[in-house]
Write an enzyme that holds these catalytic residues in place. Structure first.
Site, PDB file in Angstrom:
ATOM      1  N   GLU A 268       0.822  -1.205   0.000  1.00  0.00           N
ATOM      2  CA  GLU A 268       0.000   0.000   0.000  1.00  0.00           C
ATOM      3  C   GLU A 268       0.861   1.262   0.000  1.00  0.00           C
ATOM      4  OE1 GLU A 268      -2.855   2.631  -0.109  1.00  0.00           O
ATOM      5  OE2 GLU A 268      -3.376   0.497  -0.142  1.00  0.00           O
ATOM      6  N   THR A 310      -6.299   1.166  -5.348  1.00  0.00           N
ATOM      7  CA  THR A 310      -5.620  -0.087  -4.969  1.00  0.00           C
ATOM      8  C   THR A 310      -6.161  -1.273  -5.756  1.00  0.00           C
ATOM      9  OG1 THR A 310      -5.108   0.697  -2.743  1.00  0.00           O
ATOM     10  CG2 THR A 310      -5.166  -1.683  -3.066  1.00  0.00           C
ATOM     11  N   HIS A 423      -1.668   2.852   4.441  1.00  0.00           N
ATOM     12  CA  HIS A 423      -2.755   3.495   3.687  1.00  0.00           C
ATOM     13  C   HIS A 423      -2.919   4.944   4.107  1.00  0.00           C
ATOM     14  CE1 HIS A 423      -6.776   4.335   2.109  1.00  0.00           C
ATOM     15  NE2 HIS A 423      -6.686   3.223   1.404  1.00  0.00           N
TER      16      HIS A 423
END
Length: 634
Positions: A268, A310, A423
């Site tokens: 991420e 993502t 994130h």
């Protein structure tokens, strides 16, 4: 006529003008306020010089909207205009927040995916700005004034006069818009229909017109996609795929992975600029730096995500298909058939599993992993959630538990792991903020550096453990970042960190890379590959290494051939020598960064790449992999 008579007539004319203005002051004020808001929005999303010809389509769109107010009687008209102002203000703020996060414009398809944004309220909150109140302050000022105006406005215009006013104002607005749309169609023939460059389009026709065009295209495409494609179009798509998936005469690394486990780790927000970089005298990613030296490292590997973020990175890496034209492919095309990496490996008797520490339904993964033929999906409910950071299970706990699961997997296997803690908006800082970022403490980029430093530590332990357990001896590992970490809204912080004096589009694109590491048993083939590559190329490369069939891939094998093509969903592209930036319709030399004039060859290249995006869209919209495979079986 006497002087008194002339004065009397003059007073009558002035009186009529005054009454006309007073009786329509609500429309005049509405048009002025909305115009100011729309122009401010255009400046906020403009990445360079604002083309002021957008004034005309913006004015036209306001006239079209205001024309409908003439259909209402006095007090109802004021209510209509006030409600329209509220809706437009909310829409502009939502569009700005979406732009800051995704570097794109909100579409109908993106709104359909709004339910997939549950759990990222903190991310949305992070892109909100106090400056956004500018778009709603008038609503509070006008509320008491509208009430006063309603009481004092007594004249009721007859229906025939209202209809005439409606038709005249609407006709003027439509006429100006027609000229603006014609201009766009001449400069960029497919832009209004393909909408491959939404920011550039919005800067040419304005926000309201963009949403009207988007809504029209969405409805039109829904109707069109319900019909079969012409045979000629099907043939063109199939021919392109056959040509694109031809194996080259070179056979570097052919079949080198057969029988070996494949472990793919999608990290991420791992952006390339942190690799081998220091802050305050400390390495930001010391563990990844160490593994870069033990792996084949691609330092010009670009992310290509769009509205699916993502999930788009997962989609491209596992299918070598472009992201959805609008919204997220993981949601829109979950019912399609895929010739995925998991599917192809399953055909070679591989066990396939996806692992992720977030809720199973996030980004529709519980459905899409099945559609891509993964045997199992280990989501949040398959783990002991003993440490939660941000959106879900911490990377430390996730990677440790994933390793234990992988030990029990039947070999050979394909494990697809997606990390989470780094994130946006980088909440790992709250628990793991001991990494000293010096002058960047408390800044957006400083928080990111702390978050990715934490994830780097967990990845280092995971990779070291894979080595200790002997798993690496029979495994190939691919590790890459999914998308940007620093959004365009915070670009200046990135440029300052990198000591960049320029802040043009070329400089921005220089940093839109993510790391890609390919690790082979025994640290073999370690070194740096400078070729321009992208997420679309991962599956074709692995397909060659694992001796898998190639039929429906839009990417290229990174280890064979000389293609350096990188096409972005917004229409921008890299060809190995030049960079084309779609939103400013400009070209740059990749080596020097100097602007390049458009040549016939570059224009042809741009048209070919736009056509390629269209082929991918048609393939997804019409589930063509299913159709083509059924025809082959007959």
């Amino acid at each position: 006529m006497t002087i008194a008579g002339v004065k009397n007539n003059k007073n009558k004319v002035l009186g009529k003008i005054f009454n006309l203005l007073f009786n329509n002051i609500d429309i005049v004020i509405f048009c002025i306020i909305v115009y100011i808001k729309l122009m401010s929005y255009e400046k906020d999303i403009s990445t360079g010089y604002l083309d002021h010809s957008v004034i005309f389509p913006i004015a036209a769109s306001i006239l079209i909207l205001a024309s409908f107010s003439f259909l209402f009687k006095g007090k109802n008209r004021i209510s209509f205009l006030y409600i329209a102002d509220i809706v437009l203000s909310i829409m502009l703020i939502a569009d700005l927040m979406y732009y800051r996060y995704f570097k794109d414009i909100t579409t109908v398809a993106a709104i359909r995916n709004a339910k997939l944004l549950q759990g990222v309220s903190s991310s949305v909150g992070s892109v909100a700005s106090v400056k956004d109140l500018y778009y709603v302050v008038d609503l509070f000022v006008l509320l008491p004034l509208t009430r006063i105006y309603k009481k004092r406005r007594n004249n009721v215009i007859s229906l025939p006069k209202r209809l005439v006013s409606f038709i005249i104002v609407l006709a003027v607005g439509v006429g100006i818009n027609a000229c603006a749309f014609y201009r766009v169609s001449k400069e960029q023939p497919t832009l209004l229909t393909a909408m491959s460059n939404r920011i550039y389009l919005t800067n040419m026709i304005g926000n309201i017109n963009f949403h009207l065009v988007d809504s029209y295209n969405y409805i039109s495409n829904s109707i069109k996609n319900s019909k079969e494609l012409p045979e000629e179009r099907l043939k063109a798509i199939k021919t392109f795929l056959q040509e694109n998936n031809k194996t080259t005469e070179e056979n570097n690394f052919k079949g080198i992975g057969e029988g070996k486990n494949l472990i793919v780790i999608q990290v991420e927000a791992l952006q390339g600029f942190v690799i081998n970089q220091k802050v305050n005298g400390q390495e930001i990613t010391p563990n990844l730096n160490r593994w870069v030296n033990k792996s084949m490292y691609f330092d010009n590997y670009f992310y290509q995500v769009a509205g699916g973020n993502t999930s788009d990175a997962e989609f491209m890496s596992n299918n070598s298909l472009y992201p959805a034209q609008s919204g997220a492919a993981y949601y829109t095309y979950s019912g399609n058939k895929y010739d995925s990496l998991a599917s192809s490996l399953k055909d070679k008797n591989y066990y396939t599993a996806a692992l992720h520490g977030n809720s199973e339904g996030f980004w529709n993964r519980n459905v899409m992993y099945k559609a891509q033929s993964f045997d199992d999906f280990f989501g949040e409910h398959s783990f002991n959630v003993d440490e939660k950071i941000g959106l879900g299970l911490s990377d430390k706990s996730f990677l440790n538990q994933s390793l234990e699961k992988m030990k029990s997997f039947k070999q050979p296997y394909y494990s697809f792991l997606v990390t989470l803690t780094s994130h946006f908006p980088y909440e790992a800082v709250d628990k793991y903020g001991d990494f000293n970022v010096g002058e960047y403490e408390g800044t957006f980029i400083g928080n990111y550096l702390k978050a990715i430093h934490y994830t780097d530590e967990q990845l280092g332990q995971f990779l070291d453990n894979l080595e200790k357990e002997g798993i690496m001896q029979n495994s190939i590992i691919a590790l890459y970042g999914d998308h940007f970490a620093i959004p365009k809204d915070n670009a200046q912080q990135l440029f300052k960190f990198e000591n960049e004096s320029s802040s043009d589009d070329y400089t921005w694109f220089k940093y839109q890379k993510v790391p890609l590491l390919l690790h082979f048993p025994g640290d073999e083939y370690a070194g740096v590959n400078h070729k321009y590559t992208c997420q679309m190329d991962l599956y074709p490369t692995l397909a060659n290494m694992y001796n898998l069939p190639r039929q429906y891939m839009f990417g290229k094998d990174m280890l064979n051939g000389d293609s350096q093509k990188v096409i972005f969903r917004n229409g921008s592209f890299i060809d190995g020598e030049n960079l084309y930036v779609s939103w400013s319709n400009s070209y740059y030399d990749l080596k020097s960064g100097a602007k390049v004039k458009e040549t016939e060859e570059l224009k042809k290249e741009k048209d070919e790449y736009t056509k390629e995006l269209g082929y991918s869209d048609d393939l997804l919209n019409h589930n063509l992999i299913n159709e083509f495979s059924q025809k082959e079986q007959k």
